[in-house]
Design a protein around this motif. Sequence first.
Motif, PDB file in Angstrom:
ATOM      1  N   GLU A   8       0.849  -1.136  -0.020  1.00 15.07           N
ATOM      2  CA  GLU A   8       0.208   0.041  -0.022  1.00 15.07           C
ATOM      3  C   GLU A   8       0.989   1.238  -0.023  1.00 15.07           C
ATOM      4  OE1 GLU A   8      -3.327   0.407  -0.637  1.00 15.07           O
ATOM      5  OE2 GLU A   8      -3.516  -1.707  -1.084  1.00 15.07           O
ATOM      6  N   GLU A   9       2.021   1.349   0.843  1.00 16.56           N
ATOM      7  CA  GLU A   9       2.983   2.349   0.685  1.00 16.56           C
ATOM      8  C   GLU A   9       3.512   2.494  -0.262  1.00 16.56           C
ATOM      9  OE1 GLU A   9       4.429   2.697   5.257  1.00 16.56           O
ATOM     10  OE2 GLU A   9       5.134   0.991   3.954  1.00 16.56           O
ATOM     11  N   ASN A  10       3.962   1.642  -1.235  1.00 18.30           N
ATOM     12  CA  ASN A  10       4.579   1.695  -2.360  1.00 18.30           C
ATOM     13  C   ASN A  10       3.696   2.046  -3.442  1.00 18.30           C
ATOM     14  OD1 ASN A  10       7.270   0.848  -2.139  1.00 18.30           O
ATOM     15  ND2 ASN A  10       6.566  -1.144  -2.262  1.00 18.30           N
ATOM     16  N   ARG A  11       2.335   1.620  -3.407  1.00 17.13           N
ATOM     17  CA  ARG A  11       1.276   1.816  -4.394  1.00 17.13           C
ATOM     18  C   ARG A  11       1.060   3.543  -4.277  1.00 17.13           C
ATOM     19  NH1 ARG A  11      -4.100   3.013  -4.011  1.00 17.13           N
ATOM     20  NH2 ARG A  11      -5.525   2.514  -6.065  1.00 17.13           N
ATOM     21  N   HIS A  12       0.709   3.985  -3.057  1.00 12.95           N
ATOM     22  CA  HIS A  12       0.467   5.279  -2.860  1.00 12.95           C
ATOM     23  C   HIS A  12       1.646   6.243  -3.342  1.00 12.95           C
ATOM     24  CE1 HIS A  12       0.455   9.039  -0.519  1.00 12.95           C
ATOM     25  NE2 HIS A  12      -0.647   8.980  -0.313  1.00 12.95           N
ATOM     26  N   ASP A  13       2.964   5.741  -3.030  1.00 12.15           N
ATOM     27  CA  ASP A  13       4.046   6.793  -3.676  1.00 12.15           C
ATOM     28  C   ASP A  13       4.198   6.756  -5.191  1.00 12.15           C
ATOM     29  OD1 ASP A  13       4.692   7.106  -1.040  1.00 12.15           O
ATOM     30  OD2 ASP A  13       6.481   5.556  -0.967  1.00 12.15           O
ATOM     31  N   GLN A  14       4.026   5.663  -5.902  1.00  8.26           N
ATOM     32  CA  GLN A  14       3.774   5.643  -7.168  1.00  8.26           C
ATOM     33  C   GLN A  14       2.807   6.276  -7.563  1.00  8.26           C
ATOM     34  OE1 GLN A  14       3.631   1.492  -9.198  1.00  8.26           O
ATOM     35  NE2 GLN A  14       4.103   2.305 -10.792  1.00  8.26           N
ATOM     36  N   LEU A  15       1.477   6.331  -7.016  1.00  9.77           N
ATOM     37  CA  LEU A  15       0.361   7.239  -7.776  1.00  9.77           C
ATOM     38  C   LEU A  15       0.507   8.638  -7.482  1.00  9.77           C
ATOM     39  CD1 LEU A  15      -2.575   4.504  -7.252  1.00  9.77           C
ATOM     40  CD2 LEU A  15      -1.480   5.006  -9.321  1.00  9.77           C
ATOM     41  N   THR A  16       1.145   9.040  -6.507  1.00 12.26           N
ATOM     42  CA  THR A  16       1.222  10.372  -6.207  1.00 12.26           C
ATOM     43  C   THR A  16       2.455  10.988  -6.522  1.00 12.26           C
ATOM     44  OG1 THR A  16       2.078   9.942  -3.775  1.00 12.26           O
ATOM     45  CG2 THR A  16      -0.488  10.188  -4.370  1.00 12.26           C
ATOM     46  N   SER A  17       3.104  10.134  -7.257  1.00  8.41           N
ATOM     47  CA  SER A  17       4.676  10.972  -7.711  1.00  8.41           C
ATOM     48  C   SER A  17       4.568  11.812  -8.878  1.00  8.41           C
ATOM     49  CB  SER A  17       5.731   9.604  -7.985  1.00  8.41           C
ATOM     50  OG  SER A  17       5.289   8.955  -8.902  1.00  8.41           O
ATOM     51  N   ALA A  18       3.613  11.586  -9.842  1.00 12.04           N
ATOM     52  CA  ALA A  18       3.543  12.471 -11.210  1.00 12.04           C
ATOM     53  C   ALA A  18       3.317  14.093 -10.460  1.00 12.04           C
ATOM     54  CB  ALA A  18       2.361  12.048 -11.813  1.00 12.04           C
ATOM     55  N   PRO A  19       3.895  15.078 -11.448  1.00 12.00           N
ATOM     56  CA  PRO A  19       3.628  16.235 -10.872  1.00 12.00           C
ATOM     57  C   PRO A  19       2.258  16.786 -10.561  1.00 12.00           C
ATOM     58  CG  PRO A  19       5.371  15.929 -12.737  1.00 12.00           C
ATOM     59  CD  PRO A  19       4.546  14.728 -12.574  1.00 12.00           C
ATOM     60  N   ALA A  21      -0.084  15.074  -9.517  1.00  9.52           N
ATOM     61  CA  ALA A  21      -1.063  14.034  -8.896  1.00  9.52           C
ATOM     62  C   ALA A  21      -1.512  14.532  -7.552  1.00  9.52           C
ATOM     63  CB  ALA A  21      -0.109  12.805  -8.507  1.00  9.52           C
ATOM     64  N   THR A  22      -2.573  14.043  -7.230  1.00 13.33           N
ATOM     65  CA  THR A  22      -3.226  14.291  -5.867  1.00 13.33           C
ATOM     66  C   THR A  22      -3.088  12.993  -4.980  1.00 13.33           C
ATOM     67  OG1 THR A  22      -5.490  14.047  -6.608  1.00 13.33           O
ATOM     68  CG2 THR A  22      -4.475  16.149  -6.998  1.00 13.33           C
ATOM     69  N   GLU A  23      -3.706  13.399  -3.755  1.00 12.63           N
ATOM     70  CA  GLU A  23      -4.243  12.195  -2.719  1.00 12.63           C
ATOM     71  C   GLU A  23      -5.165  11.286  -3.383  1.00 12.63           C
ATOM     72  OE1 GLU A  23      -2.865  11.058   0.037  1.00 12.63           O
ATOM     73  OE2 GLU A  23      -1.016  12.288  -0.602  1.00 12.63           O
ATOM     74  N   ALA A  24      -6.372  12.120  -4.039  1.00 13.86           N
ATOM     75  CA  ALA A  24      -7.426  11.148  -4.655  1.00 13.86           C
ATOM     76  C   ALA A  24      -6.853  10.295  -5.746  1.00 13.86           C
ATOM     77  CB  ALA A  24      -8.278  12.242  -5.380  1.00 13.86           C
ATOM     78  N   ASP A  25      -5.869  10.412  -6.410  1.00 18.56           N
ATOM     79  CA  ASP A  25      -5.039   9.373  -7.209  1.00 18.56           C
ATOM     80  C   ASP A  25      -4.853   8.244  -6.585  1.00 18.56           C
ATOM     81  OD1 ASP A  25      -5.448  11.337  -9.468  1.00 18.56           O
ATOM     82  OD2 ASP A  25      -3.600  12.077  -9.303  1.00 18.56           O
ATOM     83  N   ALA A  26      -4.371   8.173  -5.413  1.00 25.00           N
ATOM     84  CA  ALA A  26      -4.041   7.054  -4.703  1.00 25.00           C
ATOM     85  C   ALA A  26      -5.226   6.287  -4.164  1.00 25.00           C
ATOM     86  CB  ALA A  26      -3.128   7.200  -3.656  1.00 25.00           C
ATOM     87  N   ALA A  27      -6.449   6.815  -4.113  1.00 27.61           N
ATOM     88  CA  ALA A  27      -7.779   6.390  -3.378  1.00 27.61           C
ATOM     89  C   ALA A  27      -7.786   4.983  -3.803  1.00 27.61           C
ATOM     90  CB  ALA A  27      -8.925   7.158  -3.536  1.00 27.61           C
ATOM     91  N   PRO A  28      -8.172   4.046  -3.068  1.00 31.92           N
ATOM     92  CA  PRO A  28      -8.932   2.827  -3.477  1.00 31.92           C
ATOM     93  C   PRO A  28      -9.921   2.958  -4.459  1.00 31.92           C
ATOM     94  CG  PRO A  28      -8.950   3.055  -0.813  1.00 31.92           C
ATOM     95  CD  PRO A  28      -8.733   4.413  -1.575  1.00 31.92           C
ATOM     96  N   ARG A  29      -9.929   1.857  -5.473  1.00 25.97           N
ATOM     97  CA  ARG A  29     -10.916   1.556  -6.454  1.00 25.97           C
ATOM     98  C   ARG A  29     -11.485   0.312  -6.573  1.00 25.97           C
ATOM     99  NH1 ARG A  29      -6.117   3.887  -9.438  1.00 25.97           N
ATOM    100  NH2 ARG A  29      -6.536   6.246  -9.509  1.00 25.97           N
ATOM    101  N   PHE A  30     -10.966  -0.711  -5.704  1.00 25.89           N
ATOM    102  CA  PHE A  30     -11.496  -1.891  -5.790  1.00 25.89           C
ATOM    103  C   PHE A  30     -11.890  -2.499  -4.030  1.00 25.89           C
ATOM    104  CE2 PHE A  30      -8.997  -1.608  -9.544  1.00 25.89           C
ATOM    105  CZ  PHE A  30      -9.987  -1.983 -10.651  1.00 25.89           C
ATOM    106  N   ASP A  31     -12.674  -3.207  -4.016  1.00 23.03           N
ATOM    107  CA  ASP A  31     -12.887  -4.090  -2.723  1.00 23.03           C
ATOM    108  C   ASP A  31     -12.917  -5.515  -3.037  1.00 23.03           C
ATOM    109  OD1 ASP A  31     -13.522  -1.763  -1.191  1.00 23.03           O
ATOM    110  OD2 ASP A  31     -15.580  -1.903  -1.817  1.00 23.03           O
ATOM    111  N   VAL A  32     -11.761  -6.026  -2.361  1.00 24.45           N
ATOM    112  CA  VAL A  32     -11.526  -7.714  -2.527  1.00 24.45           C
ATOM    113  C   VAL A  32     -12.046  -8.420  -1.274  1.00 24.45           C
ATOM    114  CG1 VAL A  32      -9.783  -9.274  -2.806  1.00 24.45           C
ATOM    115  CG2 VAL A  32      -9.480  -7.003  -4.082  1.00 24.45           C
ATOM    116  N   SER A  33     -12.870  -9.220  -1.458  1.00 26.89           N
ATOM    117  CA  SER A  33     -13.250  -9.997  -0.359  1.00 26.89           C
ATOM    118  C   SER A  33     -13.009 -11.625  -0.440  1.00 26.89           C
ATOM    119  CB  SER A  33     -14.762  -9.790   0.062  1.00 26.89           C
ATOM    120  OG  SER A  33     -15.498  -9.830  -1.224  1.00 26.89           O
ATOM    121  N   GLU A  34     -12.951 -12.413   0.334  1.00 28.09           N
ATOM    122  CA  GLU A  34     -13.099 -13.858   0.128  1.00 28.09           C
ATOM    123  C   GLU A  34     -14.029 -14.390   1.115  1.00 28.09           C
ATOM    124  OE1 GLU A  34      -9.708 -17.296   0.152  1.00 28.09           O
ATOM    125  OE2 GLU A  34      -8.963 -15.311  -0.315  1.00 28.09           O
ATOM    126  N   HIS A  35     -14.640 -15.530   0.429  1.00 21.24           N
ATOM    127  CA  HIS A  35     -15.819 -16.164   1.211  1.00 21.24           C
ATOM    128  C   HIS A  35     -15.829 -17.614   0.457  1.00 21.24           C
ATOM    129  CE1 HIS A  35     -17.447 -12.294   2.671  1.00 21.24           C
ATOM    130  NE2 HIS A  35     -17.412 -11.952   1.794  1.00 21.24           N
TER     131      HIS A  35
END
Length: 69
Positions: A8-19, A21-35
């Motif tokens: 999650e930290e690497n994902r956040h860093d990568q998605l907010t590194s563009a000139p 980029a905003t915090e919204a770019d790193a917001a979650p887009r998927f929910d993963v569940s297992e049943h």
Amino acid sequence: MSDEKSFEENRHDQLTSAPKATEADAAPRFDVSEHDGVTRIDVRDDAAVRPGPGQGDPAAEKDTPISEQ
């Protein structure tokens, strides 16, 4: 203590590194569940970016099976 970043930290860093980029770019887009051993992946309702054509795009209209064309 480990210096390695979590996924999650690497994902956040990568998605907010563009000139512009905003915090919204790193917001979650998927929910993963297992049943019962089945993994389900859902696009979040509040995701800013969604897969597929956008609403109003002719490609988003109801599909007609080839057998009916």
